[in-house]
Every structure is written in C-alpha cells, then in structure tokens.
Design a protein around this motif. Structure first.
Motif, mmCIF file in Angstrom:
data_model
loop_
_atom_site.group_PDB
_atom_site.id
_atom_site.type_symbol
_atom_site.label_atom_id
_atom_site.label_comp_id
_atom_site.label_asym_id
_atom_site.label_seq_id
_atom_site.Cartn_x
_atom_site.Cartn_y
_atom_site.Cartn_z
ATOM 1 N N ARG A 95 0.852 -1.689 0.105
ATOM 2 C CA ARG A 95 0.165 -0.002 0.220
ATOM 3 C C ARG A 95 0.747 0.909 -0.077
ATOM 4 N N GLU A 96 2.044 0.521 0.461
ATOM 5 C CA GLU A 96 3.268 2.495 0.333
ATOM 6 C C GLU A 96 3.290 2.757 -1.161
ATOM 7 N N ASP A 97 3.440 2.299 -1.660
ATOM 8 C CA ASP A 97 3.186 1.995 -3.321
ATOM 9 C C ASP A 97 2.230 2.500 -4.512
ATOM 10 N N PHE A 98 1.323 2.759 -3.375
ATOM 11 C CA PHE A 98 0.305 3.638 -4.237
ATOM 12 C C PHE A 98 -0.189 5.250 -3.375
ATOM 13 N N ASN A 99 -0.653 5.770 -3.948
ATOM 14 C CA ASN A 99 -1.133 7.286 -3.400
ATOM 15 C C ASN A 99 -2.149 6.673 -2.885
ATOM 16 N N ILE A 100 -2.140 6.898 -1.653
ATOM 17 C CA ILE A 100 -3.368 6.191 -0.758
ATOM 18 C C ILE A 100 -3.130 6.092 0.800
ATOM 19 N N LEU A 101 -3.741 7.017 1.561
ATOM 20 C CA LEU A 101 -3.137 7.561 2.820
ATOM 21 C C LEU A 101 -3.731 6.493 3.780
ATOM 22 N N ASN A 102 -4.757 6.023 3.612
ATOM 23 C CA ASN A 102 -4.715 5.436 4.322
ATOM 24 C C ASN A 102 -6.580 3.704 4.078
ATOM 25 N N ASP A 103 -6.254 3.363 5.225
ATOM 26 C CA ASP A 103 -7.583 2.244 4.510
ATOM 27 C C ASP A 103 -9.138 2.896 3.537
ATOM 28 N N SER A 104 -9.270 4.129 3.754
ATOM 29 C CA SER A 104 -10.335 4.414 3.014
ATOM 30 C C SER A 104 -10.371 4.717 2.054
ATOM 31 N N PHE A 105 -8.831 4.515 1.213
ATOM 32 C CA PHE A 105 -9.536 4.595 -0.790
ATOM 33 C C PHE A 105 -8.412 3.290 -0.988
ATOM 34 N N PRO A 106 -10.225 2.433 -2.191
ATOM 35 C CA PRO A 106 -9.544 1.592 -2.720
ATOM 36 C C PRO A 106 -8.953 1.786 -4.112
ATOM 37 N N THR A 107 -8.092 0.573 -4.347
ATOM 38 C CA THR A 107 -7.345 0.670 -5.780
ATOM 39 C C THR A 107 -8.125 -0.338 -6.298
ATOM 40 N N ILE A 108 -7.604 0.269 -8.047
ATOM 41 C CA ILE A 108 -8.665 -0.123 -8.805
ATOM 42 C C ILE A 108 -7.997 -0.733 -10.757
ATOM 43 N N TYR A 109 -8.687 -1.803 -10.345
ATOM 44 C CA TYR A 109 -8.083 -3.233 -11.544
ATOM 45 C C TYR A 109 -9.251 -3.206 -12.974
ATOM 46 N N ARG A 110 -8.323 -3.016 -14.209
ATOM 47 C CA ARG A 110 -9.709 -3.170 -14.856
ATOM 48 C C ARG A 110 -9.761 -4.631 -15.541
ATOM 49 N N MET A 111 -10.671 -4.739 -15.075
ATOM 50 C CA MET A 111 -11.553 -6.683 -15.606
ATOM 51 C C MET A 111 -10.754 -6.858 -16.018
ATOM 52 N N ASP A 112 -9.991 -7.209 -17.411
ATOM 53 C CA ASP A 112 -9.825 -7.362 -19.051
ATOM 54 C C ASP A 112 -8.460 -7.689 -18.580
ATOM 55 N N ARG A 113 -7.469 -7.002 -17.458
ATOM 56 C CA ARG A 113 -6.853 -6.879 -17.107
ATOM 57 C C ARG A 113 -5.878 -8.277 -16.801
ATOM 58 N N ILE A 114 -7.031 -8.519 -15.500
ATOM 59 C CA ILE A 114 -6.663 -9.767 -14.604
ATOM 60 C C ILE A 114 -7.068 -10.802 -15.391
ATOM 61 N N HIS A 115 -5.419 -11.583 -15.705
ATOM 62 C CA HIS A 115 -5.477 -13.053 -15.807
ATOM 63 C C HIS A 115 -5.634 -13.906 -15.644
ATOM 64 N N SER A 116 -5.627 -14.033 -14.019
ATOM 65 C CA SER A 116 -5.956 -15.536 -13.130
ATOM 66 C C SER A 116 -6.439 -14.536 -11.543
ATOM 67 N N LEU A 117 -7.761 -15.454 -11.434
ATOM 68 C CA LEU A 117 -8.331 -15.597 -10.275
ATOM 69 C C LEU A 117 -8.394 -16.146 -9.669
ATOM 70 N N LYS A 118 -7.869 -16.218 -8.187
ATOM 71 C CA LYS A 118 -8.394 -17.166 -6.858
ATOM 72 C C LYS A 118 -9.041 -16.857 -6.319
ATOM 73 N N ILE A 119 -10.259 -17.351 -5.434
ATOM 74 C CA ILE A 119 -11.014 -17.043 -4.388
ATOM 75 C C ILE A 119 -10.636 -17.856 -3.755
#
Length: 333
Positions: free
Chosen positions: A219-243
C-alpha cells in the motif's frame, strides 16, 4: 325441403351449443386457475365429457390470451405445468418483462458502451430481444439496431471476462479474499495481489474491480493515505483469479459505498478525496454538472461559472485538460 331446412337449423343449434359449451368450459378453467386450482387434463376431460386433447386446446387458448394481454401493471400471468402437483397452475410473474421501448434503450446503451467482444455483445442482445420483447415487436427492434450492431467495434483487449466478473461478484457478496495476477498498464509487468474486493464498476468502455490491498507494504507504493481509499483494476487485465476461503470483515459503518465513490471519481483513477474549484466559461454548465455529480455552482456572472466539486484521485486533472480553455483558475484543497 322443409325437413332439410329443419336439419340445418338443428346442426346450427348444435354447433352454437358446442361453441357456447367450449367458451363456458374455457372460462371456468381460467377462473379456477385464477383461484389457485391445479388443472389436471384427465380430470377435466372427465368432468366435461370431452377428450383430453380438447382440454389441452383450452389451456393453449388461455395461454395465448395471457400472452396477448397488455398488462401495464407489470404483473404477468403464465400457465405452467407443475410436475409435483401433476397439473397446470397459474403463476404470477412480477415485472418479468420490459417494454419494447425499454429494451431498445438498453440495446443502444450496450452497443455504445463497447465493453465486450462482438460475439458476447451479439449473444446478449439476441437473448434480451428474444426473452423480453413480444414476438410481433422483435423484428422492429432488430432492424433499429442492425446497422450499429453490424459495425460494432469490439475493445482492443478482445478478452472474455463475464464469468470471471460473476465469480468476483460472488466473492464480494461473501466477503472472501481473492488473489489475482494482474497485468499493469505501465511496463506491461504482471503482479500478484491479495485483495479485499468491494465493488464492480463500469466507466469509459471498461469494467473495473474496486478493492483494498491486504499487504501494508504494498500500500505504501500506491497513492493511498489509509484504508479509506481503494485501488482499481481493469477486469480484462486480470489474467488469473483465485477465490480464497479466507474471509474479511468490514464494519457496516465503514462499508464501501460504490454509489458515493462513483460520484467522485473520473476515468477510474484512484487516490485521496479532495475538493477542486475552477472557472467554467462554456455554453452549457449542464455538461459539467452531469460529469461531476458532486459539483455545485458557487458563483455565476457574465464570464462564466465558479464551480466546486468533491473528487477522488488524479482523473479530474485529465478531464480538466480535456476541456481546454473552457476551464481556468483551477485550485485543489
């Protein structure tokens, strides 16, 4: 001649009686269906002294009547066979159908979104029209979208991700962690992330996953001050997913509200919440108010409008640059 005329009159009377008997029979069966009765063909045939195929035709007539009925209340009645009850029952379906005009609007919005491959888009449009539009209007709607559908340009990524998006939606609902392999926009690097998924959103041709990063060091590498701000990912760029089986908990008072987040973000670029103020000198201020739902006009004069809005992230800067000389005196706080 007299006997022949009398015979014709008797046949006419018998046919009229037969037709009247059928009408009464159909109305009685329909009334009993409305009252919740289960209609068994064998029992009805015995009750009225007719063949089972006559009862089947009666049921088909009721079905056709219900299909042709324009019910504007949004409640639709269907006669379906219940194998457990061994008979026909009336089902009340609430708002199962959209009006033809509504389906046309949805088709146009989907085509304009350019969010899926051509095959996916065509399949969805066909299913919408066939399932929701009366048979007599299907050709009309297909003709109205034919040219746009033919010239549809699919997104450059050409990725099929709808099933993956559904699985992410299930993880959001069950508060399950997910692990993804994600191809970054810059540098084409593929990274692995463990995330708390909180929302699925759409903007500017793409579907996005909104999530909180679980790793504090990352989280330190992102423009996030605390847990209040999420990150965003484009669905088509998710190559694999594990639940993952592991679950997370977000207190109700701290829950992520995508509706409020959506009002304040531009071009799906994350970052901290802040206010922006600027001068707008364009012809229609509605363009700004529609683009920035949190915007409010602070002052208006002959030179334009002074506007303030609450926004997330850096996307607002991209939008402001796109407006050229129409926007000036920009300040952030």
């Amino acid at each position: 001649m007299k006997e022949k005329n009398e015979s014709k009159e008797k046949n006419k009377t018998r046919n009229e009686d037969k037709n009247e008997g059928k009408i009464i029979r159909v109305l009685e069966i329909y009334t009993r269906l409305l009252n919740g009765a289960v209609i068994n063909k064998e029992e009805e045939a015995e009750r009225y002294g007719v063949a089972k195929r006559s009862i089947q035709r009666d049921i088909d007539s009721i079905r056709e009547y219900l299909r042709r009925t324009d019910n504007k209340s949004g409640v639709y009645d269907l006669v379906n066979y219940d194998y457990r009850k061994k008979g026909y029952c009336l089902e009340h379906i609430y708002k199962v159908k959209l009006k033809s005009s509504e389906i046309l609007a949805i088709c146009k919005i989907l085509l304009e979104s350019r969010s899926m491959t051509k095959r996916e888009m065509t399949d969805i449009l066909d299913k919408l029209i066939e399932c929701c539009v009366p048979l007599e209007n299907q050709r009309v709607i297909k003709d109205l979208i034919l040219n746009e559908e033919f010239h549809y340009i699919e997104p450059q990524h050409k990725t099929v991700f709808i099933d993956k998006m559904w699985n992410i939606g299930q993880a959001i609902r069950e508060h399950q962690y997910i692990e993804i392999e994600y191809k970054k926009m810059k540098g084409k690097e593929t990274v692995t992330r463990k995330l708390k998924p909180v929302a699925i959103m759409f903007s500017e041709y793409y579907f996005y996953l909104t999530a909180f990063i679980d790793d504090k060091k990352l989280r330190e590498d992102f423009n996030i001050l605390n847990d209040s701000f999420p990150t965003i990912y484009r669905m088509d760029r998710i190559h694999s997913l594990k639940i993952l089986k592991e679950k997370f908990n977000i207190p109700y008072k701290d829950r992520f509200e995508e509706g409020e987040f959506r009002k304040r973000i531009q071009f799906m670029y994350g970052g901290p919440l802040r206010k922006v103020r600027f001068k707008y000198s364009g012809i229609s201020v509605e363009v700004v108010l529609d683009r920035l739902p949190t915007a409010r006009i602070l002052h208006e004069d002959e030179s334009g409008y002074t506007i303030e809005a609450e926004v997330f992230g850096e996307g607002i800067k991209m939008w402001i640059r796109s407006q050229g000389e129409l926007i000036s005196e920009v300040s952030y706080r």
